[in-house]
Design an enzyme around this catalytic site. Structure first.
Site, PDB file in Angstrom:
ATOM      1  N   GLU A  54      81.146  50.848  83.074  1.00  0.00           N
ATOM      2  CA  GLU A  54      80.798  50.409  84.428  1.00  0.00           C
ATOM      3  C   GLU A  54      80.782  51.629  85.346  1.00  0.00           C
ATOM      4  OE1 GLU A  54      83.552  47.254  85.434  1.00  0.00           O
ATOM      5  OE2 GLU A  54      82.884  46.009  83.791  1.00  0.00           O
ATOM      6  N   HIS A  78      81.098  43.148  88.160  1.00  0.00           N
ATOM      7  CA  HIS A  78      82.571  43.041  88.097  1.00  0.00           C
ATOM      8  C   HIS A  78      83.138  42.542  89.429  1.00  0.00           C
ATOM      9  CE1 HIS A  78      86.244  44.643  85.731  1.00  0.00           C
ATOM     10  NE2 HIS A  78      86.553  43.571  86.425  1.00  0.00           N
ATOM     11  N   ARG A 107      86.697  40.985  79.556  1.00  0.00           N
ATOM     12  CA  ARG A 107      86.401  42.407  79.385  1.00  0.00           C
ATOM     13  C   ARG A 107      85.292  42.544  78.355  1.00  0.00           C
ATOM     14  NH1 ARG A 107      88.459  42.819  83.486  1.00  0.00           N
ATOM     15  NH2 ARG A 107      90.308  43.992  84.091  1.00  0.00           N
TER      16      ARG A 107
HETATM   17  P1  NAD Z   1      96.379  35.392  80.903  1.00  0.00           P
HETATM   18  O1  NAD Z   1      97.316  36.430  80.401  1.00  0.00           O
HETATM   19  O2  NAD Z   1      96.895  34.319  81.792  1.00  0.00           O
HETATM   20  O3  NAD Z   1      95.631  34.682  79.663  1.00  0.00           O
HETATM   21  C1  NAD Z   1      95.069  35.395  78.604  1.00  0.00           C
HETATM   22  C2  NAD Z   1      95.226  34.562  77.340  1.00  0.00           C
HETATM   23  O4  NAD Z   1      94.475  35.187  76.296  1.00  0.00           O
HETATM   24  C3  NAD Z   1      96.674  34.446  76.849  1.00  0.00           C
HETATM   25  O5  NAD Z   1      97.018  33.093  76.664  1.00  0.00           O
HETATM   26  C4  NAD Z   1      96.658  35.222  75.532  1.00  0.00           C
HETATM   27  O6  NAD Z   1      97.564  34.693  74.573  1.00  0.00           O
HETATM   28  C5  NAD Z   1      95.224  35.046  75.098  1.00  0.00           C
HETATM   29  N1  NAD Z   1      94.730  36.023  74.129  1.00  0.00           N
HETATM   30  C6  NAD Z   1      94.981  37.357  74.070  1.00  0.00           C
HETATM   31  N2  NAD Z   1      94.298  37.909  73.052  1.00  0.00           N
HETATM   32  C7  NAD Z   1      93.618  36.908  72.450  1.00  0.00           C
HETATM   33  C8  NAD Z   1      92.722  36.851  71.347  1.00  0.00           C
HETATM   34  N3  NAD Z   1      92.389  37.943  70.648  1.00  0.00           N
HETATM   35  N4  NAD Z   1      92.196  35.643  71.007  1.00  0.00           N
HETATM   36  C9  NAD Z   1      92.522  34.533  71.703  1.00  0.00           C
HETATM   37  N5  NAD Z   1      93.346  34.530  72.754  1.00  0.00           N
HETATM   38  C10 NAD Z   1      93.889  35.699  73.128  1.00  0.00           C
HETATM   39  O7  NAD Z   1      95.205  36.212  81.614  1.00  0.00           O
HETATM   40  P2  NAD Z   1      94.234  35.688  82.794  1.00  0.00           P
HETATM   41  O8  NAD Z   1      94.884  35.926  84.101  1.00  0.00           O
HETATM   42  O9  NAD Z   1      93.730  34.344  82.457  1.00  0.00           O
HETATM   43  O10 NAD Z   1      93.056  36.761  82.656  1.00  0.00           O
HETATM   44  C11 NAD Z   1      92.179  36.714  81.540  1.00  0.00           C
HETATM   45  C12 NAD Z   1      91.207  37.885  81.544  1.00  0.00           C
HETATM   46  O11 NAD Z   1      90.414  37.866  82.715  1.00  0.00           O
HETATM   47  C13 NAD Z   1      91.852  39.278  81.501  1.00  0.00           C
HETATM   48  O12 NAD Z   1      91.182  40.050  80.534  1.00  0.00           O
HETATM   49  C14 NAD Z   1      91.566  39.867  82.854  1.00  0.00           C
HETATM   50  O13 NAD Z   1      91.428  41.259  82.793  1.00  0.00           O
HETATM   51  C15 NAD Z   1      90.257  39.180  83.196  1.00  0.00           C
HETATM   52  N6  NAD Z   1      89.988  39.144  84.626  1.00  0.00           N
HETATM   53  C16 NAD Z   1      88.755  39.556  85.043  1.00  0.00           C
HETATM   54  C17 NAD Z   1      88.428  39.509  86.382  1.00  0.00           C
HETATM   55  C18 NAD Z   1      87.073  39.969  86.835  1.00  0.00           C
HETATM   56  O14 NAD Z   1      86.978  40.585  87.866  1.00  0.00           O
HETATM   57  N7  NAD Z   1      86.023  39.657  86.102  1.00  0.00           N
HETATM   58  C19 NAD Z   1      89.350  39.039  87.323  1.00  0.00           C
HETATM   59  C20 NAD Z   1      90.603  38.605  86.868  1.00  0.00           C
HETATM   60  C21 NAD Z   1      90.913  38.672  85.513  1.00  0.00           C
END
Ligand code: NAD
Length: 313
Positions: free
Chosen positions: A262, A283, A234
């Site tokens: 966006e 995105h 994000r």
């Molecule tokens: P997830 O919950 O499996 O993993 C996220 C990790 O980040 C967790 O281990 C959590 O402990 C850690 N975390 C949270 N805050 C933190 C911080 N301040 N510093 C360090 N670590 C921190 O999530 P995921 O499924 O791997 O998704 C990750 C990100 O990807 C999300 O923000 C999601 O919105 C984004 N995403 C984007 C798209 C896209 O279209 N670009 C698609 C899917 C997911």
């Protein structure tokens, strides 16, 4: 509540699977994938369930006007467009689809990484314009990538980077040592330690609606010169104005799938977008046939479970 007067509103594009399945349960579904905010505020009071992706902002006002809302479904993973606090005050259930787009988002991340390292965007643009000039990039093998957020997507990206013979160091707010050991990557003691050694940074954290930027005026100071920063999580993880300053000071490259607005609207945001070392996609992390289908199936199943729990089905 009776299912005969339970109405579902979908305000972002979702796979047909969701509509068909919800209808097969006898629910009334209104599919309005381009509904404006004004329209949403006008009609939300008539619905018991709302389904969105990331475009529709389900903030306090939407939830307060949604006097009949029982469930909000996010067809995807990030919940940053939903005021989850306001929803829980009203006992509105929230369902989403964790994991459904992990592979697609990780693959896009690797795509952006290679585009940035080899300057593919510039090379392709020149070639299309009939200019056949060589552009020099950097090799990934042997470079250190710092992965911030070692969850589903972060760990998949880590595995691919290992296969590319990169050094992988990860940082997370929870204890990820066991998982890191299994994949064979290093865990940083602190964010600062990771920033100090990383040639490349990749963000994979989840963010709430009030999350503070991880890269800001003070942490940018620690980032290495010439670093490549990849962001498919994000935009809020980075202070955009600070990036605008440091991108030139440190000769950074920024490759991102996500923007602060966006579509973008702030002046500083447009300035960043147009910077020659900024690469932006629209995105599309979860935008594959496979991920969209999986997102629809998982979200639909979770929505149906929630409706059973509250006695609608
Ligand atoms: P997830 O919950 O499996 O993993 C996220 C990790 O980040 C967790 O281990 C959590 O402990 C850690 N975390 C949270 N805050 C933190 C911080 N301040 N510093 C360090 N670590 C921190 O999530 P995921 O499924 O791997 O998704 C990750 C990100 O990807 C999300 O923000 C999601 O919105 C984004 N995403 C984007 C798209 C896209 O279209 N670009 C698609 C899917 C997911």
């Amino acid at each position: 509540i009776n299912k005969l007067n339970f109405k579902v509103l979908i305000t972002d594009p979702v796979d047909q699977y969701m509509l068909k399945t919800l209808q097969s349960y006898g629910l009334m579904v209104d599919y309005k994938p381009e509904m404006s905010r004004e329209e949403l505020l006008k009609v939300i009071g008539n619905y018991q369930a709302l389904v969105v992706r990331s475009r529709t902002k389900v903030d306090k006002e939407v939830i307060q006007r949604g006097i009949n809302l029982k469930v909000i479904a996010r067809a995807g993973i990030g919940l940053d467009n939903i005021d989850t606090e306001e929803a829980s005050k009203r006992n509105i259930k929230i369902v989403y689809a964790p994991g459904a787009s992990t592979d697609s988002a990780a693959e896009l991340t690797i795509g952006l990484l290679i585009v940035a390292a080899r300057r593919l965007y510039d090379s392709m643009n020149m070639a299309k314009g009939g200019i056949f000039k060589k552009i020099e990039g950097v090799e990934l093998a042997g470079k250190t990538i710092g992965i911030i957020g070692f969850g589903r997507i972060g760990s998949k990206v880590a595995k691919v980077c290992k296969a590319l013979d990169m050094n992988v160091i990860v940082y997370d707010v929870i204890d990820v040592r066991e998982k890191a050991n299994m994949i064979g990557v290093k865990v940083a003691e602190s964010l600062e330690d990771l920033l100090k050694v990383s040639d490349i940074l990749s963000f994979h954290v989840t963010v709430g609606k009030d999350a503070k930027p991880i890269l800001n005026d003070s942490t940018f100071k620690i980032v290495k010169d010439n670093a490549i920063i990849i962001n498919t999580s994000r935009a809020a993880v980075i202070d955009g104005k600070a990036l605008l300053k440091y991108i030139d000071e440190k000769n950074l490259t920024y490759a991102t799938d996500v923007l602060w607005n966006e579509p973008p609207k702030e002046d500083w945001e447009m300035k960043l977008l147009r910077h020659e070392r900024v690469i932006v996609t629209t995105h599309i992390g979860a935008q594959t046939k496979e991920a969209q289908r999986r997102v629809a199936v998982v979200t639909t199943n979770n929505l149906i479970e929630a409706l059973k729990e509250i006695g609608v089905l």
